[in-house]
Structure formats: C-alpha cells, structure tokens
Design an enzyme around this catalytic site. Structure first.
Site, PDB file in Angstrom:
ATOM      1  N   LYS A  69       6.934   8.141  -4.751  1.00 56.88           N
ATOM      2  CA  LYS A  69       6.019   8.652  -3.718  1.00 56.88           C
ATOM      3  C   LYS A  69       6.584   8.354  -2.344  1.00 56.88           C
ATOM      4  CE  LYS A  69       1.914  10.327  -2.494  1.00 56.88           C
ATOM      5  NZ  LYS A  69       2.699  11.271  -1.672  1.00 56.88           N
ATOM      6  N   LYS A  93       5.685  -0.828  -0.194  1.00 58.07           N
ATOM      7  CA  LYS A  93       4.374  -0.479   0.378  1.00 58.07           C
ATOM      8  C   LYS A  93       3.358  -0.097  -0.701  1.00 58.07           C
ATOM      9  CE  LYS A  93       4.905   2.210   3.964  1.00 58.07           C
ATOM     10  NZ  LYS A  93       5.026   3.430   4.825  1.00 58.07           N
ATOM     11  N   LYS A 105      11.772   8.670  -0.597  1.00 56.63           N
ATOM     12  CA  LYS A 105      11.667   9.290   0.728  1.00 56.63           C
ATOM     13  C   LYS A 105      12.569  10.504   0.779  1.00 56.63           C
ATOM     14  CE  LYS A 105       9.644   8.287   4.754  1.00 56.63           C
ATOM     15  NZ  LYS A 105       8.457   7.438   4.906  1.00 56.63           N
ATOM     16  N   THR A 189      -3.414   6.822   8.328  1.00 54.49           N
ATOM     17  CA  THR A 189      -2.464   5.775   8.710  1.00 54.49           C
ATOM     18  C   THR A 189      -3.079   4.878   9.778  1.00 54.49           C
ATOM     19  OG1 THR A 189      -0.669   7.291   8.212  1.00 54.49           O
ATOM     20  CG2 THR A 189      -0.101   5.357   9.520  1.00 54.49           C
ATOM     21  N   ASN A 220       0.595  11.426  15.243  1.00 54.94           N
ATOM     22  CA  ASN A 220      -0.564  11.293  14.363  1.00 54.94           C
ATOM     23  C   ASN A 220      -1.102   9.857  14.320  1.00 54.94           C
ATOM     24  OD1 ASN A 220      -1.506  10.471  11.494  1.00 54.94           O
ATOM     25  ND2 ASN A 220      -1.985  12.643  11.655  1.00 54.94           N
ATOM     26  N   SER A 362      -3.107   9.361   0.477  1.00 55.00           N
ATOM     27  CA  SER A 362      -2.313  10.303  -0.328  1.00 55.00           C
ATOM     28  C   SER A 362      -2.625  10.112  -1.809  1.00 55.00           C
ATOM     29  CB  SER A 362      -0.815  10.072  -0.113  1.00 55.00           C
ATOM     30  OG  SER A 362      -0.355  10.792   0.997  1.00 55.00           O
TER      31      SER A 362
HETATM   32  N1  GLU Z   1       5.121   9.080   5.324  1.00 50.62           N
HETATM   33  C1  GLU Z   1       4.043   8.171   5.104  1.00 50.62           C
HETATM   34  C2  GLU Z   1       4.574   6.748   4.975  1.00 50.62           C
HETATM   35  O1  GLU Z   1       5.642   6.432   5.441  1.00 50.62           O
HETATM   36  C3  GLU Z   1       3.131   8.606   3.979  1.00 50.62           C
HETATM   37  C4  GLU Z   1       3.761   8.714   2.628  1.00 50.62           C
HETATM   38  C5  GLU Z   1       2.850   9.315   1.582  1.00 50.62           C
HETATM   39  O2  GLU Z   1       1.712   9.606   1.867  1.00 50.62           O
HETATM   40  O3  GLU Z   1       3.340   9.493   0.466  1.00 50.62           O
HETATM   41  O4  GLU Z   1       3.901   5.873   4.477  1.00 50.62           O
END
Ligand code: GLU
Length: 428
Positions: A69, A93, A105, A189, A220, A362
C-alpha cells in the site's frame, strides 16, 4: 562529508532501531532491500504530437502484513532511491497504525505542472498499463501522494478495470466521492495529525490559545491542518507554499489565505502579486513575507513541515526554536538533525505516525470498496481518531520504556509488528 540519500537516511534510523531490538543474526537483511522494485518508462504522445518519455517506478518494500500500500507521486525528483525510501516508510507506517497492509510507493519522474490535463491523464493511464500485473486490491493498492489527486486515481481505476475486465473499486484509494471514494479521505492526513497533536497538548496540560504554530506547505495536508488548528484556537503564525510564505505574530486566518491561494495561486496572494507586495497593507495587518527557510526557524511553539523531505537538516536544526515538530511531510528531518533536536529537547512526532491518517482512511476506503458499504463522515472520523490515538499510545509507551525518541519508538513498534507477521509466514 558523505552525502546521504533518502534511502540511506531511512536505513540510518532503521539500523539504529534494529540494533536496539536485537535481532538474531541474518534477520536484519530482511529489511535492507525492498521485495520488488519495478521500473519502466512511460511513453505518451503529447498534445503537440511529439513523444514524451518519463521514468516510472513501483517499489514494493514489504507485504508480510497485507497487500502492498502506498501513494504514487508525480515529481521531477522522484527517482528510484527516493521512491524506495518512501516505500519503506509506508511499511513502517501501516504497521504503526496497525492496519492490514504492507508498504509500497510509486513515482513518475515528471513535472505535471508542465503538462496539459490530457497529458497528465495519459501518464496516469500508462502507469497502470505498464504496472498492471503488480497491482490489484489484494496485491498492491496505490493512492495519491505529491502532485497526484482524486481525478488521477479515477483514471487509474478506470484503466485497471478496462484492462482486467473487472469491477475493482478497491484497487486504488483517494478516489473522487462520486467514483468510490470515502468521506473524510481528503482531510485525513491533516485530521490524523491533528488528533495526535490535540492529545499531546491535552496531556501536557498546554493551552491551545498559547500555542503558536508555523506550517510549511499549503497543499492538501498543510492547508487542512491550518484550518483545524485555527478553529481549535491555536495561533497559526506562519504558512508557506513552494513560492514562499507569510508570517504574523498575531496569527493569520488560514481560511482567508486558502481563498487567496485559490484565486492567485500562492499563499502570499492576499498581499503580493509575484514579487511586488503591498507593504502598506502588510504593515497594517502586521504581516511579513518570509522564505521557506525562515519559516522553519521562526519563534513558535509547534513546527509542522507539510511539504517535501530533507528540510530540517544538520545545517538548520540548531536554530529551530519550536519545542514540538509534527511531521506531516514524509522524511522532512535528517538523522543528523534528529540528533541535534534530541539534544535540544525538541520533541518530534515522526512522519510514520503523524501523517498516517491518510493511509488509515485509505484502508477505510478499501474496506468500503470491498464490502460495498458507505460509511458516514462521523464514522470515518471516530474510527480514524481511535486508530491514531491507539498508535500514539503504543509509540509513547515504547519511547518511555526504551528511552527512545518517538521516531525510534515508532520504528520499533512497526518493525516488531512486521516481524510477527514474517515469523508466522516462515520468513524469519
Ligand atoms: N501518500 C500517502 C502517504 O504517504 C497516502 C498513502 C495511501 O493512502 O496509501 O501516507
């Protein structure tokens, strides 16, 4: 001096924490490289009929705890090393907030601001075409990141469903509400970081109305955070975007700034057009124009980096006056800066905890996509709060027990959870 990269900076914290939790020999290597690093070139035909080529990546760091993810960023500096570091941070995370995912990523080395909307759509669709076999609701579920948004997620889902001839709303998150998105994903976030900050301020018996906050980044995460804090009575003394920022010791109204940003494209838009500023009005409102570097060193209580990585470094950490740093950006602080901040008693709430609200909602969106349910905004908010506060508690406890910084403690909590899953799978 040895130059560091995003991934060596990640490894520096990783190795420090692995040493503390004393793995058996050989187990360390499981964390050293991602499980898969997919690379490809994205080739599109531009509106001018010419071909444009952009390097693209999907790095899958670890999936012991669930499907990979993590977001996809469109940025000209998004190279393999950076995307690899961000993928690794995602794995930590998702484990810190204890949701059933691994970490990955994506990145496309492109400046989307130099493309037309049609060209951006082409890049998005081509990304899915080249990486399709590695994606899917149970395999790897992308999301927005720097310079990507719900429209782009919608094009990606559409392309995936076309290619696989399936209905797959859970293959990607951060989609528009009208196309399988979740309520609360856009503010998630900032909301998650806000819950943690509030809890910390409460526990320390601080008064929000005494807390002066400086926020770097008005995208955002930063813009929503500024609004949440302002509404709760905190004094937002400074905000900035890539072009610079404004500072007022009396506090600025982020809602007004957001309106001007929308109208003029920059947070200084209320007072300045490009480099020409209305100094009369600025004096009247007690507002000063500042650079992004100055913002970090302002006299304030809470500093929130909410833009790019590598901004708090050995060069400026000593001059940081804030007592608390909440990292809404990924990787804003270098390991050398961490040491200086620790010595100066600055408490850093690390990215892998502070900005995990995004991936948490998410997860809620993914669950709704799979079950067909639609949760109310209140349910999303309540569940997000519970997840964030549980994670905060686990990290705080680890920090206290092991006398670690919050970053080390968050890594420790995350790595142990990953190892539990790896052990069950027989990887250890
Ligand atoms: N890009 C966001 C992060 O760095 C969200 C990632 C997601 O929702 O999968 O946490």
């Amino acid at each position: 001096m040895k130059t560091s990269t995003p991934y060596t900076r990640f490894q520096s914290t990783l190795h420090k924490v692995l040493k503390r939790i004393q793995l058996e020999s050989g187990q360390n290597t499981l964390f050293d490289e991602p499980q898969y690093a997919h690379k490809n070139n994205i080739v599109i035909t531009g509106d001018d009929g010419l071909q444009k080529t952009f390097p693209a990546f999907r790095i899958q760091y670890n999936n012991a705890r669930g499907p990979f993810k993590g977001g996809i960023r469109f940025h000209e500096d998004a190279d393999e090393d950076e995307v690899k570091a961000l993928a690794a941070l995602m794995a930590i995370k998702t484990a810190v907030v204890n949701i059933p995912f691994g970490g990955a990523k994506g990145g496309v080395q492109v400046n989307p601001k130099g493309l037309t909307k049609k060209e951006v759509q082409e890049v998005a669709r081509e990304y899915v075409r080249v990486f399709q076999e590695h994606l899917g609701p149970d395999i790897d579920c992308p999301a927005p990141d720097v310079n990507t948004n719900p429209d782009i997620m919608a094009w990606m889902r559409d392309e995936y469903e076309k290619l696989t001839r399936s209905y797959a709303p859970a293959m990607i998150t951060g989609k528009p509400l009208s196309f399988g998105g979740s309520l609360g994903r856009d503010t998630a976030t900032a909301r998650g970081g806000f819950f943690i900050l509030q809890e910390m301020v409460d526990r320390l018996a601080l008064d929000p109305s005494d807390m002066r906050v400086a926020i770097q980044g008005f995208g955002n995460a930063g813009a929503h955070m500024a609004r949440f804090l302002h509404n709760e009575g905190y004094i937002v003394v400074a905000v900035s975007d890539s072009q610079g920022g404004i500072y007022s010791p009396e506090g600025i109204d982020p809602v007004r700034i957001a309106k001007y940003k929308e109208k003029t494209g920059s947070v200084t838009g209320e007072y300045c057009e490009g480099s020409v500023c209305d100094t009369g009005r600025m004096n009247m409102d007690d507002v000063k124009k500042i650079t992004n570097a100055q913002l970090l060193e302002l006299d304030c209580d809470i500093l929130i980096p909410a833009a790019l990585d590598n901004v708090i470094t050995a060069d400026n950490a000593e001059r940081i006056k804030a007592k608390y740093i909440l990292e809404l950006a990924n990787g804003p602080t270098t390991p050398e800066a961490d040491e200086i901040l620790k010595k100066n008693d600055v408490r850093v709430i690390p990215d892998v905890l502070a900005n995990a609200g995004g991936v948490t909602v998410s997860y809620f969106e993914w669950s709704q996509g799979r079950s067909g349910e639609q949760w109310t905004a209140n349910i999303v908010d309540e569940r997000l709060k519970r997840v964030m506060l549980d994670a905060y508690k686990a990290v705080r406890r680890e920090a206290r027990r092991k006398e670690m910084t919050y970053r080390e403690a968050a890594f420790s909590v995350g790595i142990k959870r990953m190892m539990d899953a790896m052990a069950v799978r027989g990887w250890l």
